[in-house]
Write a protein that holds these residues in place. Structure first.
Motif, mmCIF file in Angstrom:
data_model
loop_
_atom_site.group_PDB
_atom_site.id
_atom_site.type_symbol
_atom_site.label_atom_id
_atom_site.label_comp_id
_atom_site.label_asym_id
_atom_site.label_seq_id
_atom_site.Cartn_x
_atom_site.Cartn_y
_atom_site.Cartn_z
ATOM 1 N N SER A 310 0.845 -1.218 0.000
ATOM 2 C CA SER A 310 0.000 0.000 0.000
ATOM 3 C C SER A 310 0.866 1.249 0.000
ATOM 4 O O SER A 310 0.586 2.233 -0.688
ATOM 5 C CB SER A 310 -0.939 -0.017 1.229
ATOM 6 O OG SER A 310 -1.852 -1.086 1.151
ATOM 7 N N ARG A 311 1.950 1.161 0.854
ATOM 8 C CA ARG A 311 2.826 2.355 0.882
ATOM 9 C C ARG A 311 3.504 2.559 -0.482
ATOM 10 O O ARG A 311 3.631 3.668 -0.978
ATOM 11 C CB ARG A 311 3.863 2.160 1.999
ATOM 12 C CG ARG A 311 4.661 3.420 2.264
ATOM 13 C CD ARG A 311 5.432 3.350 3.555
ATOM 14 N NE ARG A 311 6.305 2.213 3.633
ATOM 15 C CZ ARG A 311 6.092 1.172 4.446
ATOM 16 N NH1 ARG A 311 5.037 1.116 5.269
ATOM 17 N NH2 ARG A 311 6.934 0.150 4.457
ATOM 18 N N GLN A 314 1.036 3.934 -2.900
ATOM 19 C CA GLN A 314 0.802 5.352 -2.614
ATOM 20 C C GLN A 314 1.929 6.209 -3.177
ATOM 21 O O GLN A 314 1.688 7.272 -3.779
ATOM 22 C CB GLN A 314 0.677 5.565 -1.096
ATOM 23 C CG GLN A 314 0.388 7.000 -0.723
ATOM 24 C CD GLN A 314 -0.941 7.473 -1.253
ATOM 25 O OE1 GLN A 314 -1.940 6.747 -1.201
ATOM 26 N NE2 GLN A 314 -0.978 8.702 -1.804
#
Length: 732
Positions: A310-311, A314
């Motif tokens: 997810s990071r 992002q």
């Protein structure tokens, strides 16, 4: 007849016996000839003595300048008069000359006015003025002198006019000669000019059409210029807006470049972070592959994978967002129409699109990892083996993702960021060039406006000229056609080569010709030496009549002893005495003319014979008048003398005499006597001699008849009349 001879012979015996009578008769014989001789000599050649007539000349001429040439005609006249012996010329001042003319010291005064040369010089002007010479004469001094001096003044004017005409025509002849030579040299040009005229005549309709079209086009041009002038404010506004837009775009690009420079480190940092995250995921998967998984462990693993993916996603989305912003700015800045700039911009956009695609692929891989991690729970209970395979797959994919991120980071550093910066710089340069062009256009607009205003004025003026030309076309067309017709007429009437030959001449010969265009060749049919010779017939005839008058005044017309003689015998007896003395008078005067005065007589013998015959006729007339009418006859003879002096044409031509004298001219004995003597002096024409002798014979016959038939009947009355006149004590 016997008695007639007796009277005649007795008279001559008395003359020869009385020395006083002889002297008196000798005087009466010679005296009439003196009258003729003195008058003839006095009239011998009076015009050859005009050099003794004093005539004053006053020169007040101040000279003039004609075509840069100084002229002084008055001074030239004075110089010529000093060499002229026609008169006794005296150069004087006006006041002194007029005083001497008034007192009779000068017969005439000729004044050359101060504007004499100046007026002569006006001959080359549009309004030439005649020069004048003032002539003053004292006519009371002498009747003939004024006529002579006037003739001299006229001759002087004629000489000036002749000299002036000679000079002018000599100059004109020289000009004509030069003109002829120039025409000969310019003959090819003249031929070309003729061709030009004919060509112009042929092309006049086409010229008219062109002028009409030009006039129409000028109106269209004026309309176009007005439209353009109306667009100038819009052009100025558009230019101002363009400059403003360029300035705004430049500011935006500068801002975008600044933001790109600010974002570039963050993009690199995020990419590195994503790469590190992918590497961490890969390492994590490697670590968990050797671990026996249980649900709690799987959950930790799943949470760790989800957190890290997810990071990474992002971070990739942040990079994707930045690249989208750069792409949008690149698209907004595509204002330069230049092909090279367009191609470079396309290349830059392709690089960004490729980077976005790569990021999308990475995102999809990370999302796949994340999805696959979510399947661990379900797979854990089913197949441990499959979990292991899944983990291996995750490890492989996370490794690939880390490699792709690394490659993309390298591509970003080496290709994308330099390309974007390069495109930004090019956009800035393009905007600067565009701004320079628009600024130049903006500075040119006033000049364009001025040119358009001037052009509008010139077109208006041109329209006026074209309109004038259209209005004048009929006149020009007529004149050109007339000129062409005239050239054709001249070509038909004369050859230009003939005209050239006519103009070419000898200026010296032309000047000499106009100085004396007509030379008078005098051919005298009956030459007379001089004026005195011309007057010899008149004065000779006059002296014979005067001689007859003297005889009847001093000698008695009746015999001393009248008894025993008939009246006709008395008449013819005394007539013979008078006629014999008259013959002697005629011999003296005619021979004296020949041998004393040496007059050039063409026919000497007829001259003497004619004189004797005329003396006979005159003596018959005078004697008869006195013998028949007495003192009344003497008065009649004198009256006849007076009338004959004026009416015989002895001095002036009959045509110049008053009408009265012209009427009595044919009835005067003098008329035929003078004409008969002229025949002898100049040369005889037989028919004229015969006519004159006939009329003289008629006069003699008439008066002989009067004496023969009227003396007797009238003698008594005549004697009483003479007696009565003597009683008065006034007549003898």
């Amino acid at each position: 007849m016997k008695h007639i001879w007796r009277i005649f012979s007795k008279d001559w015996k008395n003359i020869t016996k009385n020395w006083v009578a002889l002297i008196l008769i000798g005087g009466l014989i010679i005296l009439p000839s003196l009258y003729a001789w003195f008058n003839i000599k006095a009239s011998w050649d009076p015009y050859s003595q005009t050099d003794q007539l004093p005539v004053a000349v006053v020169n007040e001429d101040t000279g003039a300048t004609v075509r840069s040439t100084e002229i002084d005609v008055g001074n030239d006249i004075v110089e010529k008069l000093e060499e002229n012996a026609s008169f006794d010329w005296h150069m004087s001042e006006r006041e002194d000359a007029m005083d001497k003319l008034r007192y009779g010291d000068y017969y005439a005064v000729i004044v050359i006015p101060e504007n004499f040369s100046n007026r002569l010089g006006t001959v080359i002007s549009d309004q030439p003025k005649k020069s004048e010479i003032e002539y003053y004469v004292n006519e009371k001094i002498n009747a003939i002198a004024p006529k002579i001096t006037e003739k001299g003044a006229s001759v002087l004017v004629d000489q000036i006019a002749s000299s002036f005409i000679s000079e002018v025509n000599g100059t004109v002849a020289e000009i004509f000669n030069n003109l002829g030579m120039e025409l000969e040299n310019d003959l090819p040009d003249i031929k070309r000019f003729e061709d030009y005229v004919f060509k112009l005549e042929e092309n006049l309709p086409e010229i008219h059409g062109l002028i009409s079209d030009a006039y129409s086009d000028s109106k269209s041009a004026a309309s176009i210029i007005n439209d353009v002038q109306s667009l100038i404010p819009e052009a100025e506004r558009t230019t101002d807006q363009g400059l403003e837009t360029i300035d705004q775009t430049t500011a935006f690009i500068n801002d975008a470049e600044k933001r790109l420079n600010e974002l570039s480190p963050k993009v690199k940092e995020d990419l590195k972070t994503a790469q590190q995250t992918a590497e961490d995921v890969n390492a994590f998967l490697q670590d968990i592959q050797s671990i026996n998984l249980n649900l709690s462990t799987v959950s930790e693993i799943k949470d760790g994978i989800n957190e890290r993916t997810s990071r990474s996603i992002q971070e990739l989305e942040n990079v994707e967002q930045i690249l989208e912003q750069v792409k949008e700015q690149q698209q907004d800045n595509e204002t330069d129409p230049d092909q090279n700039n367009e191609e470079n911009s396309t290349v830059s956009q392709e690089a960004i699109d490729q980077a976005l695609a790569d990021i999308q692929t990475i995102k999809e891989s990370l999302q796949t990892v994340q999805n696959d991690s979510n399947q661990i729970d379900s797979l854990l209970t089913e197949k441990q083996e499959e979990i292991d395979q899944t983990l291996s797959s995750l490890e492989e994919k996370s490794g690939q993702t880390a490699g792709r991120i690394d490659a993309f980071l390298k591509e970003y550093n080496e290709d994308i960021e330099p390309a974007v910066l390069e495109e930004v710089n090019k956009a800035e340069q393009t905007l600067n060039n565009a701004r320079s062009i628009l600024s130049e256009v903006q500075s040119t607009i006033p000049e364009v406006e001025s040119i358009l205003n001037n052009t509008e004025g010139n077109i208006t003026e041109g329209q006026d000229i074209l309109e004038y030309m259209l209005n004048e076309y009929p006149y020009i067309n007529d004149k050109v056609n007339q000129m062409a017709d005239r050239i054709r007429d001249i070509q038909g009437d004369a050859d230009i080569n003939d005209i050239i030959e006519l103009l070419k001449n000898d200026p010296g010969a032309e000047q000499s010709f106009f100085e004396e265009p007509v030379k008078l060749n005098k051919n005298s049919l009956f030459p007379i030496d001089n004026y005195g010779t011309g007057l010899t017939p008149f004065y000779t005839v006059l002296s014979l009549w005067v001689g007859a008058l003297l005889l009847v005044s001093l000698l008695s017309t009746d015999p001393v002893q009248m008894r025993g003689y008939r009246t006709y015998e008395q008449y013819f007896g005394k007539l013979a005495t008078f006629v014999s003395i008259g013959v002697l008078q005629a011999l003296v005067v005619t021979l004296g003319n020949l041998f004393v005065l040496h007059i050039g007589i063409a026919e000497s013998v007829p001259f003497v014979l004619f004189g004797i015959g005329i003396s006979f006729v005159f003596m018959t007339i005078v004697y008869t008048l006195v013998s028949v009418f007495g003192d009344v006859g003497k008065a009649g003879a004198i009256v006849m003398l007076v009338l004959q002096i004026a009416g015989s044409g002895g001095t002036y031509p009959v045509a110049l005499l008053p009408e009265f004298f012209q009427m009595i001219h044919p009835f005067l004995p003098f008329s035929y006597a003078v004409d008969l003597m002229r025949e002898a002096v100049g040369g005889i024409v037989g028919t004229r001699v015969e006519r004159d002798l006939l009329f003289l014979a008629i006069f003699a016959a008439v008066f002989l008849g009067i004496g023969a038939f009227l003396k007797g009947p009238l003698q008594k009355g005549t004697n009483q009349l003479m007696k009565k006149s003597r009683e008065s004590g006034l007549f003898h």
